[in-house]
Design a protein around this motif. Structure first.
Motif, short mmCIF file in Angstrom:
data_model
loop_
_atom_site.label_atom_id
_atom_site.label_comp_id
_atom_site.label_asym_id
_atom_site.label_seq_id
_atom_site.Cartn_x
_atom_site.Cartn_y
_atom_site.Cartn_z
N VAL A 1 19.63 8.26 -15.29
CA VAL A 1 18.89 8.62 -14.01
C VAL A 1 19.49 7.38 -13.08
CG1 VAL A 1 16.94 8.58 -12.92
CG2 VAL A 1 17.37 10.02 -14.74
N GLU A 2 19.16 5.88 -13.69
CA GLU A 2 19.48 4.76 -12.85
C GLU A 2 20.97 4.89 -12.56
OE1 GLU A 2 20.23 0.28 -14.36
OE2 GLU A 2 18.39 1.04 -14.96
N ARG A 3 22.18 5.32 -13.33
CA ARG A 3 23.37 5.13 -12.92
C ARG A 3 23.61 6.32 -11.84
NH1 ARG A 3 27.74 2.65 -15.08
NH2 ARG A 3 28.35 3.20 -13.03
N LEU A 4 23.00 7.49 -11.93
CA LEU A 4 23.18 8.45 -11.21
C LEU A 4 22.80 8.45 -9.81
CD1 LEU A 4 22.52 11.63 -13.30
CD2 LEU A 4 24.50 10.99 -12.36
N THR A 5 21.39 7.61 -9.68
CA THR A 5 20.82 7.36 -8.46
C THR A 5 21.62 6.11 -7.64
OG1 THR A 5 18.44 7.75 -9.57
CG2 THR A 5 18.66 6.17 -7.42
N ALA A 6 22.43 5.40 -8.39
CA ALA A 6 23.26 4.46 -7.62
C ALA A 6 24.38 4.90 -7.07
CB ALA A 6 23.74 3.23 -8.89
N TRP B 1 17.16 17.25 -13.49
CA TRP B 1 16.96 16.22 -12.41
C TRP B 1 17.82 16.37 -11.20
CZ3 TRP B 1 19.96 12.32 -10.58
CH2 TRP B 1 19.42 11.22 -9.96
N ASP C 1 22.74 9.32 -2.34
CA ASP C 1 22.09 10.52 -1.80
C ASP C 1 23.10 11.86 -2.73
OD1 ASP C 1 20.61 12.46 -0.98
OD2 ASP C 1 20.99 12.23 1.20
N LEU C 2 22.34 12.51 -3.35
CA LEU C 2 23.19 13.71 -3.87
C LEU C 2 22.53 15.02 -3.10
CD1 LEU C 2 22.58 12.97 -7.63
CD2 LEU C 2 24.48 12.47 -6.25
N THR C 3 21.95 14.79 -2.08
CA THR C 3 21.57 16.13 -1.44
C THR C 3 22.72 16.87 -1.12
OG1 THR C 3 19.52 15.00 -0.63
CG2 THR C 3 20.13 17.10 0.56
N ARG D 1 17.62 16.70 -7.10
CA ARG D 1 17.83 15.81 -5.98
C ARG D 1 18.95 16.42 -5.34
NH1 ARG D 1 14.69 13.91 -8.84
NH2 ARG D 1 13.95 11.84 -9.01
N THR D 2 19.90 17.42 -5.67
CA THR D 2 20.72 18.05 -4.79
C THR D 2 20.16 19.00 -3.75
OG1 THR D 2 20.82 19.71 -6.31
CG2 THR D 2 22.57 17.85 -6.52
#
Length: 264
Positions: A32-37, A59, A40-42, A63-64
């Motif tokens: 999750v940390e890596r994906l958050t970095a 998850w 924005d995935l919206t 976020r998308t």
């Protein structure tokens, strides 16, 4: 990731659901940390390959948002929820085309190191990215000796080290896996033409009773016949399973290589 005949950890095994929960407990925070970095995935189109228990697919779906797309694939998707906010597809990554390209994000965790044809799979994943899309590969590099950080006695430490040596030196490679492949993933993504390739490596201690240590018991449950063939007695295997709950045993977690790169 799930099971063909040569894959070490069959999703049809009764232990598989518990394994997915343990893996999620160990790995999801870093993932999750890596994906958050990544930002924005919206509204993004996201492919989760070898999705296992679906924790990261769920998850990503959050976020998308409604404008985004998340497809979770697995050779055996029985542990993926059809009500998790993501689509589910039974898919063989080694023989079938990457579904529904292009993708803004492709994520594969503990997948490619188990596939003998990983180089071809990686090439096809890169080709399925949209321009500017990101591929995130996460792998355990476990082909290192010196697993035990603390143990009740030297005999226990030796037994656990022997278990680990057998797992990464014999059983996983015997089923087509490469427990050291993750250390080469950075170079592989560069060779595939991705830009901005970046690797983060993480590991921590796992005392008995924690999710990471409990994977010892899960491994033995699923690979018991292989350990027997390698010379372990049932008494030794039962002892190892019990040690997975013993806080006096502390092992080094596997090195998690998280490697990301973008397509031009």
């Amino acid at each position: 990731m799930t099971a063909r005949a040569s894959y070490s950890f069959d999703n049809d095994d009764p232990v598989a659901a518990g394994r997915h929960r343990l893996l999620a407990a160990v790995l999801d925070p870093f993932t999750v940390e890596r994906l958050t970095a990544l930002g924005d995935l919206t509204g993004r189109r996201c492919l989760e390959v070898g999705a296992g228990g679906g924790s990261i697919a769920a998850w990503l779906a959050e976020r998308t948002g409604a404008a985004g797309t998340v497809l979770a694939t697995d050779l055996n998707p029985r542990h993926l929820s059809t009500s998790g906010g993501y689509a589910v597809l039974r898919h063989d990554l080694t023989t079938e085309d990457v579904p529904q390209p292009p993708w803004d994000l492709i994520h594969a965790r503990l997948v490619l190191s188990h596939l003998p044809g990983r180089a071809d799979v990686l090439t096809r994943l890169v080709a399925a990215l949209a321009p500017g899309g990101t591929l995130l590969i996460e792998e355990w590099v476990s082909a290192y000796r010196g697993l035990v950080l603390a143990a009740p006695d030297p005999q226990t430490a030796a037994l656990v080290e022997r278990y680990h040596d057998t797992l990464v030196g014999r059983l996983l490679p015997g089923n087509g896996g490469d427990p050291g492949w993750g250390a080469t993933a950075h170079a592989a993504l560069l060779a595939a033409g991705l830009t901005g390739v970046h690797t983060e490596i993480r590991a921590s201690s796992w005392p008995g009773g924690t999710a990471g240590a409990r994977l010892i018991a899960a491994n033995i449950a699923q690979l018991r016949a292989g350990f027997r063939d390698a010379g372990f007695t049932d008494e030794e295997l039962d002892r190892l399973s019990a040690l997975a709950e013993d806080p006096r045993l502390v092992i080094r977690g596997h090195f998690t290589y998280a490697v990301a790169g973008r397509r031009r």
